[in-house]
Design an enzyme around this catalytic site. Structure first.
Site, PDB file in Angstrom:
ATOM      1  N   SER A  12      11.440 -26.078  -1.097  1.00  0.00           N
ATOM      2  CA  SER A  12      10.091 -25.725  -0.644  1.00  0.00           C
ATOM      3  C   SER A  12       9.301 -24.974  -1.719  1.00  0.00           C
ATOM      4  O   SER A  12       8.256 -25.443  -2.186  1.00  0.00           O
ATOM      5  CB  SER A  12      10.176 -24.885   0.622  1.00  0.00           C
ATOM      6  N   ARG A  37      21.462 -36.604  -7.704  1.00  0.00           N
ATOM      7  CA  ARG A  37      20.171 -36.044  -7.245  1.00  0.00           C
ATOM      8  C   ARG A  37      19.038 -36.474  -8.186  1.00  0.00           C
ATOM      9  O   ARG A  37      17.933 -36.743  -7.732  1.00  0.00           O
ATOM     10  CB  ARG A  37      20.234 -34.506  -7.179  1.00  0.00           C
ATOM     11  N   LYS A 184      10.134  -5.510   2.419  1.00  0.00           N
ATOM     12  CA  LYS A 184      10.212  -6.820   3.080  1.00  0.00           C
ATOM     13  C   LYS A 184      11.574  -6.987   3.750  1.00  0.00           C
ATOM     14  O   LYS A 184      11.678  -7.512   4.861  1.00  0.00           O
ATOM     15  CB  LYS A 184       9.980  -7.930   2.042  1.00  0.00           C
TER      16      LYS A 184
END
Ligand code: NAP
Length: 305
Positions: A12, A37, A184
């Site tokens: 992502s 891949r 965070k």
């Protein structure tokens, strides 16, 4: 010759960064784990980024980790639990001139990477951008945000931040990146595991106010006693604000579990518990939460480390 941006991890965030750098005309090279891949990637013809419903394919060149060339700038865009192995796979290509940008959430993986390659400069990042994979090599840009970058060992920003300006990647150099990462992490510990255990959206935690408050108190004491007082300031009101502002959302950990993906528990709640133990700070509720989460993941047959 501008320096090539090597991007390890075509998931992502890796795709989100690689596509924007590439379309700004900067040299980008994707680093994939093996020949299979790479073949799959070449057959797909590039990385597809979907923005506001519009898909665009970017033919970013790819190579495998064991390709021969040196790497001067590396964006490490894998999950925290993959970071150490991923860096080991390219370690022979790194030198004292190499700069790394570590996009991993949580804490613990950054030190593990830095210890493996002490010769290279490691820059940590904390991002509020959001993206998800629709399939292999296809990523949806789901939420605009910001990326803070910083080097706890060296406050001077690197000159290549101008590449990010040119690529339209919103960012800021931070001289207190550890504070940001800890803050965070603390928000994540107070919210995400409970959404998994109570099987709810973030807003569902409004019904578990006492449990959230107890965790915030322990996290505050932990941060104050492990050298992160700035990350502790007004933690509980911010946790409550985040729960309200994101009431309709499922947390990232909830989504990982729902999609039967491995979570980053060891680098979030696990890291908090480890540091509490190291500093002799009592954190019984955090530890109990970690045990409950591990049992829950075990019962689902998901990795709990
Ligand atoms: P992701 O979609 O799962 O992508 C990770 C990528 O890393 C995968 O493509 C994986 O390859 C690749 N990878 C792992 N080990 C590798 C290796 N040894 N060699 C080559 N590639 C390797 O993960 P993500 O969502 O981008 O998350 C990356 C980090 O950013 C996480 O720590 C996450 O918490 C953080 N983050 C994510 C977001 C977000 O919105 N996604 C926002 C903020 C922070 P395969 O495809 O071959 O498995």
């Amino acid at each position: 010759m501008p320096t090539t941006w090597h991007v390890l991890g075509a998931g992502s965030l890796g795709t989100l960064w690689a596509a924007r750098l590439f379309r700004a005309g900067l040299p980008v090279q994707l680093v994939l784990r093996n020949t299979q891949r790479l073949q799959d990637y070449r057959a797909a013809g590039g990385l597809t980024l979907v923005e506001q419903g519009q898909a665009q394919c970017y033919p970013v060149p790819g190579e495998t980790a064991d390709s021969p060339g040196p790497i001067k700038r590396l964006l490490l865009a894998c999950k925290a639990y993959d970071a150490e192995n991923a860096i080991a796979s390219v370690a022979h290509r790194l030198s004292a001139e190499t700069e790394l940008i570590l996009l991993q959430n949580g804490l613990g993986s950054q030190d593990a990477v830095a210890n493996r390659i002490p010769q290279a400069r490691c820059i940590s990042a904390s991002s509020t951008e959001g993206a998800f994979r629709e399939g292999d090599w296809r990523v949806v840009f789901a939420g605009h945000g910001y990326t803070w970058l910083g080097d706890p060992a060296h406050p001077v920003p690197p000159f290549w931040l101008e590449d990010l300006d040119g690529a339209g990647i919103p960012h800021e150099w931070s001289t207190d990146i550890l504070t940001r990462l800890w803050r965070k992490l603390a928000l994540n510990c107070a919210i995400n595991p409970l959404t998994v255990l109570h099987d709810c959206k973030n807003g569902g935690l409004l019904e578990h106010h006492c449990e959230v408050a107890t965790l915030c108190a322990e996290l505050t004491a932990l941060l104050e006693n492990c050298g992160q007082p700035a990350a502790a300031a007004d933690l509980q009101p911010e946790v409550e604000r985040v729960i309200h502002a994101t009431a309709a959302n499922y947390s990232s950990m909830y989504q990982d579990v729902a999609n039967r993906r491995r979570t980053e528990i060891s680098y979030l709640l696990g890291h908090a518990c480890k540091v509490a133990q190291r500093h002799g700070v009592a954190a019984p509720h955090l530890e109990q939460l970690r045990q409950r989460l591990i049992t829950h993941l075990d019962n689902l047959g998901l990795p709990s480390d």
